[in-house]
Design a protein around this motif. Structure first.
Motif, PDB file in Angstrom:
ATOM      1  N   PHE A  31       7.007   9.297  -3.365  1.00 48.57           N
ATOM      2  CA  PHE A  31       7.344   8.997  -2.047  1.00 48.57           C
ATOM      3  C   PHE A  31       7.121   7.470  -2.253  1.00 48.57           C
ATOM      4  N   LEU A  32       8.388   6.818  -1.788  1.00 51.87           N
ATOM      5  CA  LEU A  32       8.576   5.400  -1.860  1.00 51.87           C
ATOM      6  C   LEU A  32       8.080   4.519  -0.534  1.00 51.87           C
ATOM      7  N   VAL A  33       7.047   3.357  -0.657  1.00 51.03           N
ATOM      8  CA  VAL A  33       6.695   2.713   0.470  1.00 51.03           C
ATOM      9  C   VAL A  33       7.007   1.130   0.246  1.00 51.03           C
ATOM     10  N   ASP A  34       7.946   0.559   0.787  1.00 51.38           N
ATOM     11  CA  ASP A  34       8.544  -0.836   0.631  1.00 51.38           C
ATOM     12  C   ASP A  34       9.011  -1.237   2.047  1.00 51.38           C
TER      13      ASP A  34
ATOM     14  N   GLU B  56      10.438   8.044   2.056  1.00 51.45           N
ATOM     15  CA  GLU B  56      10.053   6.536   2.001  1.00 51.45           C
ATOM     16  C   GLU B  56       9.863   6.043   3.217  1.00 51.45           C
ATOM     17  N   ALA B  57       9.209   4.897   3.303  1.00 52.12           N
ATOM     18  CA  ALA B  57       8.850   4.220   4.391  1.00 52.12           C
ATOM     19  C   ALA B  57       8.879   2.714   4.281  1.00 52.12           C
ATOM     20  N   GLY B  58       8.921   1.992   5.442  1.00 52.97           N
ATOM     21  CA  GLY B  58       9.010   0.411   5.405  1.00 52.97           C
ATOM     22  C   GLY B  58       7.693  -0.084   5.958  1.00 52.97           C
ATOM     23  N   GLY B  59       6.790   0.823   6.631  1.00 52.84           N
ATOM     24  CA  GLY B  59       5.716   0.290   7.166  1.00 52.84           C
ATOM     25  C   GLY B  59       4.574   1.110   7.124  1.00 52.84           C
ATOM     26  N   VAL B  60       3.417   0.604   7.347  1.00 56.41           N
ATOM     27  CA  VAL B  60       1.829   1.430   7.096  1.00 56.41           C
ATOM     28  C   VAL B  60       1.814   2.576   7.712  1.00 56.41           C
ATOM     29  N   ALA B  61       2.116   2.729   9.124  1.00 56.72           N
ATOM     30  CA  ALA B  61       2.079   3.707   9.809  1.00 56.72           C
ATOM     31  C   ALA B  61       3.017   5.186   9.414  1.00 56.72           C
ATOM     32  N   GLU B  62       4.281   4.533   9.240  1.00 52.76           N
ATOM     33  CA  GLU B  62       5.332   5.330   9.166  1.00 52.76           C
ATOM     34  C   GLU B  62       5.184   5.960   7.485  1.00 52.76           C
ATOM     35  N   ALA B  63       4.311   5.109   6.742  1.00 54.26           N
ATOM     36  CA  ALA B  63       3.989   5.632   5.290  1.00 54.26           C
ATOM     37  C   ALA B  63       3.125   6.623   5.396  1.00 54.26           C
TER      38      ALA B  63
ATOM     39  N   VAL C 182       3.038  11.480  -6.281  1.00 53.23           N
ATOM     40  CA  VAL C 182       3.021  10.110  -6.447  1.00 53.23           C
ATOM     41  C   VAL C 182       3.399   9.018  -5.500  1.00 53.23           C
ATOM     42  N   VAL C 183       2.970   8.064  -5.042  1.00 53.02           N
ATOM     43  CA  VAL C 183       3.256   7.473  -3.869  1.00 53.02           C
ATOM     44  C   VAL C 183       3.483   5.957  -4.892  1.00 53.02           C
TER      45      VAL C 183
END
Length: 223
Positions: free
Chosen positions: A16-19, A43-50, A61-62
């Motif tokens: 999972f991608l977080v950026d 994938e997510a672009g923000g904390v809550a979404e992630a 793996v994140v």
């Protein structure tokens, strides 16, 4: 040659991608997409979404950005369920950033100068139980554990440390003004279970009501 990591269910390593930069996420997804044994599941672009995406997709793996406008990697690490291992992927190579995410539970830290093949190898290695660091960054962590780091230790907070990961999730949502029903829907649990967690949080933090708890959480930047 890098070895292939197979998860317990016999499938490829799920990532999972977080950026907060969509173009960067697209590039990482393309690089990892070339690897037969690695599957990007979200994938997510923000904390809550992630946090919501990770807890729903349950990756192995994140890949976690350290700095984002709404909180960053440490906030994500504090909000997700136990299960996935996290590899920080950041433009920063500052000692305080490295130590902060490792203290919060990340398994490694690499900078965005890393090549696609090196990143894929790092994903495999953390999935297999190794700790992975870009050159020189491991020294920051060693210095921290041996007491030679110039980065100050975080202050002890026994009340906060007493909360379980799920109770911390409930606390965050309460601090954001969510109703019990909204929290239940967000976390896929019953309203009764939310009430139980909220009661435990109030007891452990020694707060008398929700308003006091919200102020307590905001003072600790938990939101």
């Amino acid at each position: 040659m890098s070895s292939t990591v197979t998860t317990s269910n016999g499938k490829s390593c799920r990532v999972f991608l977080v950026d907060d930069h969509a173009v960067f996420r697209s590039g990482v997804r393309a690089e990892l997409g070339r690897e037969a044994d690695i599957e990007v599941v979200g994938e997510a672009g923000g904390v809550a979404e992630a946090i919501a995406g990770i807890n729903t997709t349950k990756p192995d793996v994140v890949l976690l950005d350290v700095h984002m406008p709404d909180g960053g990697g440490v906030s994500v690490l504090n909000g997700i369920h136990s299960g996935p291992v996290c590899l920080a992927l950041s433009v920063s190579d500052a000692a305080e950033d490295v130590i902060a995410v490792i203290r919060a539970g990340a398994r490694g830290y690499v900078t965005k100068t890393i090549s696609g093949s090196e990143l894929a190898d790092g994903v495999r290695r953390v999935a297999g139980g190794d700790a992975v660091f870009s050159p020189r960054l491991a020294g920051f962590v060693l210095d921290s554990f041996t007491g030679r780091s110039t980065v100050p230790e975080p202050p002890l907070d026994p009340e906060l440390d007493s909360l379980t990961p799920r109770e911390l999730e409930v606390l965050r949502l309460l601090a954001r003004g969510y109703t019990y029903r909204e929290i239940a829907e967000d976390l896929f649990i019953s309203v009764k279970t939310v009430e139980t967690h909220a009661s435990n949080v109030l007891r452990k933090t020694q707060q008398s009501n929700r308003n006091a708890l919200t102020r307590w959480a905001h003072r600790r930047r938990i939101d």
